[in-house]
Design a protein around this motif. Structure first.
Motif, PDB file in Angstrom:
ATOM      1  N   CYS A   1     -68.503  32.414 -11.196  1.00  0.00           N
ATOM      2  CA  CYS A   1     -68.769  33.102  -9.920  1.00  0.00           C
ATOM      3  C   CYS A   1     -69.743  34.263 -10.119  1.00  0.00           C
ATOM      4  O   CYS A   1     -70.544  34.577  -9.230  1.00  0.00           O
TER       5      CYS A   1
ATOM      6  N   PHE B   1     -67.508  39.825  -4.798  1.00  0.00           N
ATOM      7  CA  PHE B   1     -67.924  38.495  -5.252  1.00  0.00           C
ATOM      8  C   PHE B   1     -66.838  37.432  -5.052  1.00  0.00           C
ATOM      9  O   PHE B   1     -66.998  36.305  -5.497  1.00  0.00           O
TER      10      PHE B   1
ATOM     11  N   SER C   1     -68.333  34.446  -3.575  1.00  0.00           N
ATOM     12  CA  SER C   1     -69.409  33.811  -4.347  1.00  0.00           C
ATOM     13  C   SER C   1     -68.976  32.432  -4.847  1.00  0.00           C
ATOM     14  O   SER C   1     -67.932  32.280  -5.472  1.00  0.00           O
TER      15      SER C   1
ATOM     16  N   GLN D   1     -79.810  30.384  -5.247  1.00  0.00           N
ATOM     17  CA  GLN D   1     -78.703  29.684  -4.585  1.00  0.00           C
ATOM     18  C   GLN D   1     -78.815  28.206  -4.914  1.00  0.00           C
ATOM     19  O   GLN D   1     -79.892  27.625  -4.842  1.00  0.00           O
TER      20      GLN D   1
ATOM     21  N   ASP E   1     -76.052  40.364  -3.931  1.00  0.00           N
ATOM     22  CA  ASP E   1     -74.807  39.594  -3.968  1.00  0.00           C
ATOM     23  C   ASP E   1     -74.997  38.173  -4.490  1.00  0.00           C
ATOM     24  O   ASP E   1     -74.077  37.364  -4.464  1.00  0.00           O
ATOM     25  N   LEU E   2     -76.192  37.866  -4.953  1.00  0.00           N
ATOM     26  CA  LEU E   2     -76.498  36.541  -5.478  1.00  0.00           C
ATOM     27  C   LEU E   2     -76.604  36.643  -6.996  1.00  0.00           C
ATOM     28  O   LEU E   2     -77.659  36.979  -7.544  1.00  0.00           O
TER      29      LEU E   2
ATOM     30  N   PRO F   1     -73.190  32.987  -1.312  1.00  0.00           N
ATOM     31  CA  PRO F   1     -73.272  34.193  -2.150  1.00  0.00           C
ATOM     32  C   PRO F   1     -72.059  35.079  -1.918  1.00  0.00           C
ATOM     33  O   PRO F   1     -71.160  34.741  -1.142  1.00  0.00           O
ATOM     34  N   GLY F   2     -72.027  36.228  -2.585  1.00  0.00           N
ATOM     35  CA  GLY F   2     -70.957  37.188  -2.349  1.00  0.00           C
ATOM     36  C   GLY F   2     -71.123  37.861  -1.008  1.00  0.00           C
ATOM     37  O   GLY F   2     -71.989  37.502  -0.208  1.00  0.00           O
TER      38      GLY F   2
END
Length: 473
Positions: free
Chosen positions: A47, A152, A155, A97, A91-92, A133-134
């Motif tokens: 994650c 996260f 995620s 992705q 957050d990625l 993503p988160g």
């Protein structure tokens, strides 16, 4: 050039559906049930995209994507693969992705909705799998945030993104599409729509065949409608003033009911798609017919069956099948009482009272609803008292018989009503004279007097019949 044709509004949607009933995330074994957990606790090295971790595809998420495709009347690709969509966002964790590019698992589908001028066939260009993503939370508004924090837990959650063609012309049509899509997804049992982030939409809007603008990450159907209406107004106003629109991504601020520019819209080339070297091509052809054979009855098919099997109106059938839980409640009630009466009570009264209170269908029991219908049918209580019982059960709890006794809702007998009718006529000679002179509302006055004498514990139709009988009609 200034255009004035409102038909040149074009709306397309990109709907992100979180497959939160897949039990584990898209590429690892972490739970999808993270909503009530402490931040950054439902995750693993995968994650967080730590070095040395490799993805393992969740088979259940693939099955759910195929089910969605079949329900969208779409083609299912025999072979599909995963790509890296490269962009930077805090957050990625990967810096990209995992998604699908030129071989989406689903393509060329459609959904029929109620358009402004009759049925509207909304084409589905594609539906593809990707991971979420988160989640970022900003201190203050997105425009003036003084800082952000990242959770996260989200995620790696499995997603299906459904992309329509720009076939919708009004914000109301876009909302109807989302309502229909959500209903289909609930019937498929692939997601829990009550959970955070379960369904979000990006709205692509252009007016007068001009520049397309994307409004990103709108969380509710009502907000989608409001955001699109604002964006149509903003773009038309820009055209009237001769201002140039740019292709951009905007954010919808619900508090102010405005859209705000975030960034110039990227193109596919900006994302630098290339194959994910950790994931081999996926062949699903052999599973499609097996999954098709196990598909549940979907809303449109259920609506047609309700009309044919139970003889209810199409309007009632449409209302009852818009949510699977209401359809299930109706069928349980219909096994105990007349289906047409059950449809009227569940669709018109129970659903309305639940929606008014923003309560789920689980707050109503089929046996209780059937009991109320029986009490009304046997003329032990009035229909108005039946509605009172529904409201009391939702507000305070209790069973129908208990509420009838506690509130004294049992109707008076015909003997009492006959006497009350005679008294009302004797006490109101002027109203009797008006009625005999052809003034119809005088009859309603006399019936009202009978209802007053019964303290509302009478059937209005029976009271009317007895008044007319006493008047010699």
């Amino acid at each position: 050039m200034v255009y004035e044709n409102p038909d040149q509004v074009m709306i397309g949607l990109e709907v992100h559906v979180q497959l939160n009933k897949a039990n584990t995330k898209m590429f690892c074994g972490c739970t999808t049930n993270y909503t009530d957990e402490e931040a950054n606790t439902c995750l693993c090295a995968g994650c967080l995209a730590l070095p040395g971790t490799t993805p393992v595809l969740n088979e259940k998420s693939v099955e759910y994507a195929i089910k969605i495709g079949l329900a969208l009347n779409a083609e299912i690709s025999d072979e599909t693969d995963f790509y890296m969509k490269n962009y930077f966002y805090p957050d990625l964790g990967n810096g990209y992705q995992v998604t699908q590019f030129d071989k989406p698992i689903v393509k060329n589908g459609h959904i029929v909705i109620e358009g402004e001028d009759g049925e509207l066939n909304v084409r589905i260009r594609r539906a593809h799998m990707e991971d979420d993503p988160g989640k970022m939370a900003h201190f203050g508004s997105i425009e003036k945030s003084t800082g952000s924090i990242i959770d996260f837990n989200r995620s790696g959650m499995p997603l299906v993104e459904i992309v329509t063609e720009p076939d919708m012309r009004t914000a109301k049509e876009a909302r109807r599409f989302l309502d229909k899509l959500r209903s289909i997804l609930e019937y498929l049992d692939v997601f829990d729509g009550s959970r955070e982030g379960a369904m979000k939409a990006d709205a692509n809007v252009s007016v007068y065949l001009g520049t397309r603008v994307e409004v990103k990450n709108i969380s509710s159907h009502k907000s989608v409608e409001k955001a699109i209406n604002y964006e149509i107004m903003r773009q038309k106003d820009a055209h009237r003033k001769g201002k140039k629109l740019v292709q951009e991504t905007r954010h919808y601020d619900e508090g102010r009911n405005v859209t705000i520019s975030l960034r110039v819209k990227e193109t596919a080339d900006d994302y630098r798609y290339f194959p994910d070297f950790d994931l081999v091509p996926l062949y699903v052809g052999g599973r499609v017919e097996e999954i098709r054979a196990a598909m549940p009855e979907l809303p449109d098919a259920k609506r047609e069956r309700f009309v044919a099997q139970y003889g209810i109106s199409d309007a009632h059938a449409k209302s009852l099948t818009s949510e699977k839980a209401f359809a299930d409640l109706f069928e349980k009630v219909a096994t105990k009482v007349d289906p047409k009466i059950a449809a009227s009570w569940v669709a018109d009264i129970v659903k309305g009272e639940l929606n008014y209170r923003d309560l789920p269908v689980t707050k109503c029991d089929a046996d209780d609803i059937a009991c109320i219908i029986d009490l009304v049918g046997c003329k032990k209580i009035s229909e108005e008292s039946g509605v009172t019982i529904v409201r009391t059960m939702l507000d305070d709890g209790g069973k129908p018989d208990q509420i009838v006794a506690a509130k004294g809702l049992l109707m008076v007998g015909d003997d009492f009503l006959a006497t009350a009718a005679k008294e009302a006529i004797a006490e109101n000679p002027s109203a009797v004279a008006d009625y005999r002179a052809g003034i119809e509302k005088a009859l309603n006055f006399l019936v009202g007097k009978v209802m007053q004498k019964s303290k509302g514990k009478a059937d209005a139709r029976t009271a009317r019949e007895l008044v007319l009988k006493e008047l010699g009609e």
